[in-house]
Design an enzyme around this catalytic site. Structure first.
Site, PDB file in Angstrom:
ATOM      1  N   HIS A 126      -2.211 -12.655   1.536  1.00 55.90           N
ATOM      2  CA  HIS A 126      -1.836 -12.994   2.728  1.00 55.90           C
ATOM      3  C   HIS A 126      -2.586 -14.029   3.723  1.00 55.90           C
ATOM      4  CE1 HIS A 126      -5.596 -10.329   3.143  1.00 55.90           C
ATOM      5  NE2 HIS A 126      -4.711  -9.281   2.976  1.00 55.90           N
ATOM      6  N   HIS A 166      -8.716 -10.816  -0.673  1.00 59.36           N
ATOM      7  CA  HIS A 166      -8.748 -10.511   0.820  1.00 59.36           C
ATOM      8  C   HIS A 166      -9.733 -11.328   1.451  1.00 59.36           C
ATOM      9  CE1 HIS A 166      -7.906  -7.922   4.569  1.00 59.36           C
ATOM     10  NE2 HIS A 166      -8.858  -8.643   5.046  1.00 59.36           N
ATOM     11  N   ASP A 199      -8.634  -5.532  -1.967  1.00 62.88           N
ATOM     12  CA  ASP A 199      -7.881  -5.727  -0.674  1.00 62.88           C
ATOM     13  C   ASP A 199      -8.288  -4.801   0.225  1.00 62.88           C
ATOM     14  OD1 ASP A 199      -5.965  -7.067   0.700  1.00 62.88           O
ATOM     15  OD2 ASP A 199      -4.833  -5.317   0.622  1.00 62.88           O
ATOM     16  N   ASN A 205      -6.559   0.791  -2.853  1.00 60.64           N
ATOM     17  CA  ASN A 205      -7.498   1.304  -1.847  1.00 60.64           C
ATOM     18  C   ASN A 205      -6.997   2.873  -1.431  1.00 60.64           C
ATOM     19  OD1 ASN A 205      -5.321   0.167  -0.521  1.00 60.64           O
ATOM     20  ND2 ASN A 205      -6.529  -0.379   1.419  1.00 60.64           N
ATOM     21  N   HIS A 258       0.763  -1.162  -0.018  1.00 61.61           N
ATOM     22  CA  HIS A 258      -0.106   0.137   0.020  1.00 61.61           C
ATOM     23  C   HIS A 258       0.888   1.302   0.004  1.00 61.61           C
ATOM     24  CE1 HIS A 258      -3.661  -2.371   0.975  1.00 61.61           C
ATOM     25  NE2 HIS A 258      -2.888  -3.121   1.508  1.00 61.61           N
ATOM     26  N   LEU A 259       0.834   2.000  -0.922  1.00 57.37           N
ATOM     27  CA  LEU A 259       1.888   3.225  -1.139  1.00 57.37           C
ATOM     28  C   LEU A 259       0.871   4.490  -0.950  1.00 57.37           C
ATOM     29  CD1 LEU A 259       3.731   2.516  -4.330  1.00 57.37           C
ATOM     30  CD2 LEU A 259       4.358   1.730  -1.928  1.00 57.37           C
ATOM     31  N   HIS A 314       0.845   3.407   8.514  1.00 55.13           N
ATOM     32  CA  HIS A 314      -0.079   4.306   9.065  1.00 55.13           C
ATOM     33  C   HIS A 314       0.555   5.223  10.037  1.00 55.13           C
ATOM     34  CE1 HIS A 314      -3.588   1.904   7.807  1.00 55.13           C
ATOM     35  NE2 HIS A 314      -3.037   0.859   8.282  1.00 55.13           N
ATOM     36  N   ASP A 338       2.610  -6.810   2.161  1.00 57.88           N
ATOM     37  CA  ASP A 338       1.499  -5.868   2.801  1.00 57.88           C
ATOM     38  C   ASP A 338       1.813  -4.768   3.488  1.00 57.88           C
ATOM     39  OD1 ASP A 338      -0.964  -5.410   3.067  1.00 57.88           O
ATOM     40  OD2 ASP A 338      -1.692  -7.100   4.328  1.00 57.88           O
TER      41      ASP A 338
END
Lengths: 431, 310
Positions: free
Chosen positions: A233, A180, A153, A95, A63-64, A310, A306
């Site tokens: 995952h 997911h 995802d 997302n 997730h970038l 945050h 993954d």
């Protein structure tokens, strides 16, 4: 373009089944020659003695956060963290805000990547519009724009009819649908693995069966539709078993496992540290062992980080309120190297799980080091000791369960298209 | 005695005995004409309640005041998600005002521990989610010692919603540490996963749990779960796991009945059982004040001593 000669290392090229002492010459961004005792006049020399010379790692799940959540990560910082962890190709999840369900967003991501990222970036587009699990996205247009796979995802397509359509339609573009797999009705607000740990902590449990039930459904749908299903995952022994059976039946399914699900059990959450909160959650020691076995057997194809950045303030809240996920680029290799030291994986198997297998799943020209292949190379010193400090890492975020941890083995050099982009002593070398 | 009181899990038996012994002394204070001693004069205690609570907060407040401490009540019903200030910021802000102890209640498990990690003052957990409610378990132990003269060797049955009960968890750890046998029973949907790992026996029926029990503890069915899907109806719960005098016959003749309150009458306990012996519910409440005086004395008093000039 410069020539680079990587000398004196142990070459691990899983696509060719090659594990031997060999030098590697890169020229014009590609592998020009592989062999022993090579000399190359005027080439930049990289001393690889004591090191493993591996195809640049391919992360098929990260997730970038760009566009929309640049305070957590952006394509520049994520790309830098990736190469610092040996990842030369990264597939980024949809997302973002706005969601990558439109070719314009895919374009934007690729444009930022060209300007800002030392790693190659491959967008994964949403499987359904707005990740809402209702209407499928324009897969053909998205693939034309550069999307390499489809995934909602972080969310699960609970409507089995929609999931069937997504899988069926994906055959048109011949790209994997990455799921997911968690049954929302069974998760029901669970934040740690349901078991002795959730009972001790008094936190809502997320049962292993939530994943197993959903994997079972999606395997049936993959079998029905003939589509390429990719299970993200994997965290449970039950899912590993179902995947093993489905593979034996010939279902077109691939699967990934994260370093944290390979290395940590739910007991890591006993101190209520929100940096041990993931989705799916850390599972029991038996699940961890089953995931390790699945990777060794090849039932689980790839190791994916993954990587889920945050901000500190988002994690410093009630355990139930904290967003799930941890960063993973810069610790992935060191964490999974423990499996090689423990005799669970050979170095060549590790290289396959980190490079040639994920490249095959995403149909990327990557993950191999024969003559003519892209000059994406990662050098690992398996004996080098170091201490991980997320504050000194390249990601914008610090949410790692391994802060302060001593590791043996690290990525020392990363090259993308024949150019040095990371050196352990010099940092990330990218404008 | 360890600094702070976050849970009974891991607490030494000697420390539990010290708290109980101190609490019996404190109980004597509550029986005097003037129910106040100067022990914590000049000390301040903050009651930091993120979850509405009348009983526990009042009990802590009376306990602090009987020890002459300055008691400040800080209530905030919101979580970090619904307000701009995080719980840790709130806690750090209060800590900067140098309290001698902070009493924390929160609806999410683990918050008192996270706050304790950041604070200079000792933190006393007044209930966190479905995790622990240590002062409740200690006052329950105190009540049992008062009634039975001991805890060691007793058989304790805990009945009801074990999965969502912090009272159950703290009491399980407390009674086991003090040498009792503990059984739990309730609708299977309310028994947490791998509950035996806590060291208890999961009984298959109410009757099996009560068989020969010296202490029967009924847990409150939380309001929000009264209408939930964990059991089919109140009527069915009352019929299967609600206690009345007839069902109590399976327990020892001199068994006592406990409940952390407030009782849903006719649900966990029949009306007459809630009001009269062998139920000891009001003794639990009375002992709660003495027990919390003991905890505040041992926590806030010790810090005061540590701050005296060397």
């Amino acid at each position: 373009m410069a020539r680079v000669l990587i000398r004196g290392g142990r070459l691990l090229d899983p696509a060719a089944g090659r594990d031997e002492a060999a030098d590697l010459l890169l020229q014009d961004g590609r592998v020009a020659a592989v062999g022993r005792g090579m000399e190359a006049q005027g080439a930049e020399q990289v001393d690889a003695s004591g090191c493993w010379v591996m195809p640049g790692f391919v992360d098929l799940h990260a997730h970038l956060r760009e566009p929309g959540q640049e305070y957590k990560e952006d394509i520049a910082s994520g790309g830098r963290a990736a190469v610092a962890g040996g990842f030369t190709s990264v597939a980024c999840m949809a997302n973002t805000a706005p969601v990558n369900d439109d070719p314009a967003v895919t374009d934007y991501i690729l444009d930022r990547a060209r300007q800002d990222s030392p790693a190659r970036i491959y967008p994964i587009a949403a499987a359904t519009k707005g990740l809402r699990g209702e209407v499928m996205s324009e897969m053909s247009a998205l693939v034309d724009a550069g999307a390499v796979a489809f995934s909602d995802d972080g969310k699960t397509i609970m409507d089995s009819g929609v999931q069937r359509r997504v899988l069926e339609y994906s055959r048109l573009v011949e790209r994997p649908v990455m799921v997911h797999a968690e049954d929302c009705g069974l998760v029901r607000g669970g934040v740690v693995n349901e078991g002795a740990v959730s009972t001790r902590l008094g936190l809502p449990g997320n049962p292993a069966v939530a994943e197993v039930v959903h994997v079972a459904r999606d395997l049936m749908l993959a079998e029905l539709t003939g589509a390429h299903l990719h299970v993200a995952h994997v965290s449970t022994a039950g899912a590993v078993e179902l995947l093993r059976e489905a593979r034996a039946r010939g279902v077109h399914v691939t699967a990934e496992v994260t370093p944290h699900h390979l290395a940590l059990s739910d007991e890591a959450a006993l101190g209520y540290d929100a940096n041990t909160k993931m989705a799916p959650p850390l599972r029991s020691a038996a699940d961890v062992a089953a995931c390790q076995q699945g990777l060794a057997d090849g039932v689980l194809d790839a190791i994916a980080t993954d990587h889920a950045p945050h901000a500190v303030h988002e994690k410093e809240v009630e355990f139930t309120a904290a967003p799930p996920g941890v960063i993973g680029f810069e610790t992935a290799l060191a964490v999974v190297l423990e499996l090689v030291r423990a005799g669970r994986l050979t170095p060549l198997q590790l290289a396959a799980a980190l490079s040639s297998n994920p490249a095959r799943i995403l149909q990327l020209e990557a993950g191999r080091l024969a003559r003519g292949d892209p000059g994406d190379v990662t050098l690992v010193d398996p004996e080098r000791r170091w201490r991980y400090d997320p504050a000194k890492g390249h990601s914008k975020s610090r949410n790692s369960p391994w802060a302060g941890r001593e590791f043996t083995g690290r990525v020392v050099v990363t090259l993308v298209a024949g150019e040095l982009v990371f050196h352990a002593d010099r940092g990330v070398l990218h404008p | 005695m360890q600094r702070g009181l976050l849970g009974i899990e891991g607490m030494e038996r000697a420390d539990i005995e010290l708290v109980l012994e101190t609490a019996f002394h404190m109980k004597e204070v509550g029986q005097r004409d003037v129910k106040k001693v100067p022990t914590l004069r000049g000390r301040s205690i903050i009651n930091l309640f993120f979850e509405p609570s009348t009983r526990t907060r009042t009990s802590f407040e009376i306990a602090g005041k009987r020890l002459s401490a300055d008691v400040i009540n800080f209530s905030s019903s919101a979580s970090s998600l619904s307000k701009s200030e995080s719980i840790l910021d709130t806690a750090k802000t209060l800590d900067a005002m140098d309290p001698d102890a902070v009493v924390v209640r929160h609806q999410v498990a683990g918050v008192p521990k996270r706050i304790a990690d950041e604070l200079a003052a000792p933190v006393i957990n007044a209930g966190d989610g479905a995790h622990e409610h240590p002062t409740q378990a200690l006052l329950d132990l105190m009540t049992v010692v008062e009634e039975k003269g001991r805890v060691d060797g007793l058989c304790v049955a805990i009945i009801g919603d074990i999965a969502h009960s912090r009272v159950a968890r703290s009491n399980i750890h407390g009674f086991l540490t003090m040498g009792a046998e503990v059984r739990v029973a309730g609708p299977p949907t309310m028994i947490p996963a791998r509950v035996e790992a806590l060291g208890v026996k999961a009984a298959r029926s109410l009757r099996e749990a009560l068989d020969g029990a010296d202490v029967v503890m009924a847990l409150r069915i939380q309001g929000e779960r009264l209408s939930g899907a964990a059991f089919p109806s109140i009527r069915e719960y009352a019929a299967t796991f609600g206690l009345d005098r007839a069902k109590l016959r399976f327990a020892q003749d001199d068994a006592i009945v406990m409940h952390p309150g407030p009782v849903n009458r006719g649900v966990e306990l029949s009306h007459d059982l809630a009001d009269r012996r062998p139920s000891v519910i009001l003794d639990q409440v009375r002992n709660g004040v003495a027990l919390r005086m003991a905890v505040l004395y041992l926590q806030a008093g010790r810090r005061a001593r540590a701050q005296e000039p060397r």
